[in-house]
Design a protein around this motif. Structure first.
Motif, short mmCIF file in Angstrom:
data_model
loop_
_atom_site.label_atom_id
_atom_site.label_comp_id
_atom_site.label_asym_id
_atom_site.label_seq_id
_atom_site.Cartn_x
_atom_site.Cartn_y
_atom_site.Cartn_z
N SER A 144 0.85 -1.20 0.00
CA SER A 144 0.00 0.00 0.00
C SER A 144 0.88 1.24 0.00
O SER A 144 2.04 1.20 0.43
CB SER A 144 -0.91 0.03 1.23
N PRO A 145 0.33 2.38 -0.46
CA PRO A 145 1.12 3.61 -0.43
C PRO A 145 1.41 4.07 0.99
O PRO A 145 2.39 4.80 1.21
CB PRO A 145 0.22 4.61 -1.17
N ASN A 146 0.59 3.65 1.96
CA ASN A 146 0.85 4.02 3.35
C ASN A 146 2.13 3.37 3.87
O ASN A 146 2.83 3.94 4.72
CB ASN A 146 -0.33 3.62 4.24
N GLU A 147 2.45 2.18 3.37
CA GLU A 147 3.70 1.55 3.76
C GLU A 147 4.89 2.36 3.23
O GLU A 147 5.87 2.59 3.94
CB GLU A 147 3.75 0.11 3.23
N LEU A 148 4.79 2.79 1.99
CA LEU A 148 5.85 3.62 1.41
C LEU A 148 5.98 4.92 2.18
O LEU A 148 7.10 5.37 2.48
CB LEU A 148 5.56 3.91 -0.06
N ASP B 187 5.09 11.02 13.86
CA ASP B 187 4.54 12.35 14.10
C ASP B 187 4.30 13.08 12.79
O ASP B 187 3.28 13.75 12.61
CB ASP B 187 5.50 13.14 14.98
N ALA B 188 5.23 12.93 11.83
CA ALA B 188 5.08 13.58 10.53
C ALA B 188 3.88 13.02 9.77
O ALA B 188 3.12 13.77 9.15
CB ALA B 188 6.35 13.41 9.71
N LEU B 189 3.70 11.70 9.82
CA LEU B 189 2.56 11.09 9.15
C LEU B 189 1.25 11.65 9.70
O LEU B 189 0.31 11.95 8.96
CB LEU B 189 2.59 9.57 9.31
N LYS B 190 1.17 11.77 11.03
CA LYS B 190 -0.05 12.28 11.65
C LYS B 190 -0.28 13.74 11.28
O LYS B 190 -1.41 14.15 11.00
CB LYS B 190 0.03 12.11 13.17
N GLN B 191 0.81 14.55 11.28
CA GLN B 191 0.66 15.95 10.91
C GLN B 191 0.25 16.10 9.45
O GLN B 191 -0.50 17.02 9.10
CB GLN B 191 1.97 16.69 11.14
N ILE C 195 -1.76 11.42 7.18
CA ILE C 195 -1.59 10.17 6.45
C ILE C 195 -1.74 9.01 7.41
O ILE C 195 -1.20 9.02 8.52
CB ILE C 195 -0.20 10.11 5.77
N GLN C 196 -2.47 8.00 7.01
CA GLN C 196 -2.71 6.84 7.85
C GLN C 196 -1.39 6.15 8.23
O GLN C 196 -0.50 5.99 7.39
CB GLN C 196 -3.62 5.84 7.12
N THR C 197 -1.27 5.74 9.49
CA THR C 197 -0.06 5.08 9.97
C THR C 197 -0.21 3.57 10.01
O THR C 197 0.74 2.87 10.37
CB THR C 197 0.31 5.57 11.38
N ASP C 198 -1.38 3.04 9.65
CA ASP C 198 -1.58 1.59 9.72
C ASP C 198 -0.70 0.85 8.72
O ASP C 198 -0.32 -0.30 8.94
CB ASP C 198 -3.05 1.24 9.47
N GLY C 199 -0.33 1.50 7.63
CA GLY C 199 0.52 0.85 6.63
C GLY C 199 1.89 0.55 7.18
O GLY C 199 2.47 -0.50 6.90
N LEU C 200 2.42 1.45 8.00
CA LEU C 200 3.74 1.23 8.59
C LEU C 200 3.70 0.03 9.54
O LEU C 200 4.60 -0.80 9.55
CB LEU C 200 4.19 2.48 9.33
N ALA C 201 2.63 -0.06 10.33
CA ALA C 201 2.49 -1.20 11.24
C ALA C 201 2.39 -2.50 10.46
O ALA C 201 2.99 -3.52 10.83
CB ALA C 201 1.25 -1.00 12.13
#
Length: 236
Positions: free
Chosen positions: A84-88, A158-162, A165-171
């Motif tokens: 997903s783009p959220n992972e990137l 913190d940057a993703l939240k600001q 952008i969804q952080t679920d992709g990183l998890a």
């Protein structure tokens, strides 16, 4: 802090030139634009010492890296593995966090010590940095400490939240990596294991990345069309 930006950029260019595949960059226009838009979105909410230069390249290993001078290279094989783009976005924000804290340059200073100052004073022509940028020198420079990695994780989330952008992709990305490399964290030897020992465990990073703001509407890092273009950036 005393290293001139021009010299740092020159060092970064030399290091990239020595990394297998880092110069084999991909330039599909639609994919390049999608990556530039995501970089700008994250850069707008991060305190960067200078603009970053992000590229996708045919690296000979599955990784992403940040070099002195603001250079970030994402391996196409790593990009292909992302779902997903959220992972990137999570990986890119993490590498940009290293740039924000000048971790690559700090690592170079710690690795080279006084020889780095000597190299700078004589104009960078002694060949010391070229020697450093070969073989084990690359591993030394880009194996950041666990504290640096934790800081980059914190800044990137913190940057993703600001940037909303969804952080679920990183998890999700960390969960998949944890499964893929679990046997290495359980005692295998070699360069990969040495790299892992300098990083927080995938389980720790996954748990941190899973924490999201409860009352904030977050969005995908890019549209389906942009993601498709970026995933195929090296096809043309």
């Amino acid at each position: 802090a005393l290293i001139p930006l021009e010299w740092e950029q020159s060092l970064g260019e030399r290091i990239l030139a020595s990394i297998p595949g880092a110069r084999n960059t991909c330039h599909d226009p639609a994919g390049t634009l999608a990556l530039a838009n995501l970089t700008a979105l994250l850069g707008a909410v991060m305190e960067l010492p200078y603009p970053v230069k992000v590229s996708v390249a045919e690296l000979e290993f599955e990784n992403a890296l940040a070099a002195p001078g603001g250079y970030i290279v994402i391996g196409n094989s790593l990009l292909i593995e992302m779902q997903s783009p959220n992972e990137l976005a999570g990986v890119l924000a993490h590498e940009m966090a290293h740039i924000a804290e000048r971790h690559p340059m700090s690592r170079a200073v710690r690795t080279m010590g006084m020889s780095l100052i000597f190299e700078m004073l004589i104009g960078g022509d002694s060949g010391l940095t070229d020697t450093l940028a070969q073989g084990a020198g690359i591993l030394l420079m880009f194996s950041h400490s666990r504290d640096d990695e934790r800081m980059a994780d914190h800044i990137s989330l913190d940057a993703l939240k600001q940037a909303r952008i969804q952080t679920d992709g990183l998890a999700a990305f960390f969960t998949r990596l944890e499964k893929k490399y679990a046997h290495l964290e359980n005692g295998s030897l070699g360069a990969v294991m040495a790299w892992l020992r300098t990083h927080p465990s995938f389980a720790e990073r996954r748990q941190s990345a899973a924490i999201t703001p409860s009352a904030t509407e977050l969005r995908a890092a890019m549209s389906d069309q942009e993601w498709a273009a970026l995933k195929s950036i090296c096809d043309s």
